[in-house]
Design a protein around this motif. Structure first.
Motif, short mmCIF file in Angstrom:
data_model
loop_
_atom_site.label_atom_id
_atom_site.label_comp_id
_atom_site.label_asym_id
_atom_site.label_seq_id
_atom_site.Cartn_x
_atom_site.Cartn_y
_atom_site.Cartn_z
N LEU A 184 24.34 69.96 53.20
CA LEU A 184 24.40 68.69 53.93
C LEU A 184 25.76 68.26 54.23
N ALA A 185 26.69 68.70 53.46
CA ALA A 185 28.07 68.44 53.23
C ALA A 185 28.76 68.25 54.70
N LYS A 186 28.58 69.06 55.49
CA LYS A 186 29.27 69.21 56.77
C LYS A 186 28.84 67.87 57.80
N PHE A 187 27.58 67.73 57.39
CA PHE A 187 26.97 66.37 58.57
C PHE A 187 27.72 65.23 57.81
N PHE A 188 28.55 64.95 56.74
CA PHE A 188 28.97 63.82 56.31
C PHE A 188 30.65 64.06 56.21
N ASP A 189 31.01 65.14 56.72
CA ASP A 189 32.64 65.57 56.78
C ASP A 189 33.02 65.84 55.32
N ARG A 190 32.18 66.27 54.51
CA ARG A 190 32.50 66.62 53.12
C ARG A 190 32.75 68.00 52.98
N PRO A 191 33.46 68.64 51.82
CA PRO A 191 33.84 69.95 51.52
C PRO A 191 32.59 70.86 51.28
N TYR A 205 25.34 73.53 68.85
CA TYR A 205 23.96 72.99 69.05
C TYR A 205 23.61 71.68 68.52
N LEU A 206 24.04 71.63 67.24
CA LEU A 206 23.65 70.42 66.50
C LEU A 206 24.56 69.37 67.04
N ASN A 207 25.75 69.34 67.55
CA ASN A 207 26.60 68.39 68.10
C ASN A 207 26.22 68.23 69.35
N ALA A 208 25.41 68.91 70.09
CA ALA A 208 24.94 68.76 71.41
C ALA A 208 23.82 67.70 71.56
N LEU A 223 19.61 63.03 63.68
CA LEU A 223 19.29 63.05 62.16
C LEU A 223 19.78 62.04 61.30
N LEU A 224 20.88 61.72 61.63
CA LEU A 224 21.81 60.37 60.78
C LEU A 224 20.78 59.33 61.02
N LYS A 240 27.93 52.10 46.32
CA LYS A 240 26.58 52.52 45.81
C LYS A 240 26.10 53.69 46.93
N SER A 241 26.52 53.55 48.21
CA SER A 241 26.03 54.35 49.32
C SER A 241 27.06 55.48 49.11
N THR A 242 28.27 55.30 48.89
CA THR A 242 29.30 56.67 48.72
C THR A 242 28.89 57.47 47.72
N LYS A 243 28.57 56.79 46.39
CA LYS A 243 27.98 57.60 45.40
C LYS A 243 26.96 58.43 45.52
N LYS A 244 26.03 57.88 46.41
CA LYS A 244 24.81 58.59 46.67
C LYS A 244 25.06 59.69 47.83
N LEU A 245 26.15 59.63 48.72
CA LEU A 245 26.41 60.64 49.51
C LEU A 245 27.04 61.78 48.57
N VAL A 246 27.87 61.51 47.62
CA VAL A 246 28.57 62.26 46.88
C VAL A 246 27.51 63.45 46.07
N LEU A 247 26.35 62.53 45.72
CA LEU A 247 25.19 63.24 45.04
C LEU A 247 24.55 64.14 46.09
N LEU A 248 24.25 63.58 47.24
CA LEU A 248 23.60 64.38 48.26
C LEU A 248 24.17 65.66 49.15
N THR A 249 25.65 65.61 48.77
CA THR A 249 26.34 66.79 49.26
C THR A 249 27.14 67.37 48.03
N SER A 250 26.83 67.20 47.05
CA SER A 250 27.58 67.89 45.78
C SER A 250 27.47 69.21 45.75
N GLY A 251 28.58 70.14 45.46
CA GLY A 251 28.68 71.54 45.36
C GLY A 251 28.67 72.07 44.17
N VAL A 252 28.98 73.33 44.15
CA VAL A 252 28.82 74.11 42.78
C VAL A 252 29.99 73.85 42.02
N SER A 253 31.23 73.64 42.49
CA SER A 253 32.32 73.17 41.54
C SER A 253 32.08 71.80 40.91
#
Length: 294
Positions: A184-191, A205-208, A223-224, A240-253
């Motif tokens: 989900l990270a790329k949908f919100f321009d996150r790493p 395709y997704l951006n068309a 989708l958004l 609060k919303s920013t914190k949730k986005l961080v959790l939704l898109t959190s990675g391995v590191s």
């Protein structure tokens, strides 16, 4: 005169049959809007145009022998379609990998929550029942009535405290996903980490805008909008919303600990992305079917 009329009828019938045959060939060679879109996105439109310009005899129409040029063009188109299809399968596999990890973590957290709730319920029953019985028993004598009132109030306080704990336990604990993509990270321009990048064709395709849609929203924007409407993400930006986005898109590191609610939202959003991407294979299949009729 009769012979002339028969001749005219025969001529008209031949012209009508030729027109119907020509129309049938045009319809067979035309691509659906979805197939036309994916043909452009995977870069085979020029190859299709070159193939269509060849005479029917060279394209093998009507059972003829296909020319070397037509065979080469068909092979290039087929190879490109197969490559795009494999890219879709790979992307879906990464999404399934993340969904599998989410399901495993949710299972552990739900087991811990259910066990804690069971223990809390038993403790509440025992504490409330014991203090209630004892307090009531002490009420029978004037000399112990005051003590009975105190025990009753204390029992009520204990029951309330255990109820509050039970409410908190319903949320479950928190746990990190471990080794899993963050698709989900790329949908919100996150790493994006751990094979979470989308291939160029799929991201295009997704951006068309889907050809069948009447709105001017891209698939990604749809989708958004859907996630905002269902409350999975907030429309307005806030801490609060920013914190949730961080959790939704959190990675391995990052290894951020996620709650059951966040895991449920993350899984639902990933399933939406998976369904949207899978439709691209439908259009690829229509492209190949149209190519088969040529």
């Amino acid at each position: 005169m009769l012979k002339i009329n028969k001749l005219l009828i025969s001529l008209v019938s031949l012209l009508l049959a030729a027109a119907l045959l020509s129309l049938a060939q045009v319809q067979a060679q035309s691509l659906s809007p979805g197939a036309t879109e994916v043909a452009k996105e995977i870069g085979v439109t020029p190859l299709l145009e070159r193939l269509m310009k060849l005479p029917d005899s060279e394209r093998g129409v009507g059972g003829g022998v296909m020319s070397a040029e037509a065979l080469s063009l068909r092979q290039q188109i087929t190879e490109t379609v197969v490559r795009a299809s494999l890219e879709i399968d790979g992307t879906v596999a990464e999404i399934d990998s993340e969904l599998g990890q989410i399901a495993a973590v949710r299972s552990v957290l739900e087991a811990h929550r259910d066990r804690a709730l069971a223990i809390g319920t038993i403790a509440n029953i025992v504490a409330g029942g014991a203090t209630g019985v004892l307090g009531t028993a002490l009420q029978f004598k004037d000399t112990t009535a005051k003590a009975g009132n105190i025990i009753g109030v204390a029992g009520g306080g204990v029951a309330t405290f255990l109820s509050v704990i039970g409410i908190r336990q319903q949320r479950g604990g928190k746990q990190a996903l471990g080794i899993a993509p963050n698709m989900l990270a790329k949908f919100f321009d996150r790493p994006a980490e751990f094979h979470s990048e989308y291939p160029e064709e799929i991201w295009t395709y997704l951006n068309a805008i889907a050809p069948s849609e009447t709105s001017d929203e891209t698939r990604r924007a749809q989708l958004l909008k859907q996630w905002t409407a269902t409350g999975r993400i907030d429309e307005k930006t806030s801490p609060k919303s920013t914190k949730k986005l961080v959790l939704l898109t959190s990675g391995v590191s990052q290894q951020r600990k996620l709650s059951l609610d966040v895991l449920a939202d993350r899984a639902a959003m990933l399933n939406d992305v998976r369904a949207k991407i899978s439709l691209m294979k439908r259009d690829l299949s229509k492209l190949m079917l149209a190519l088969r009729t040529r």
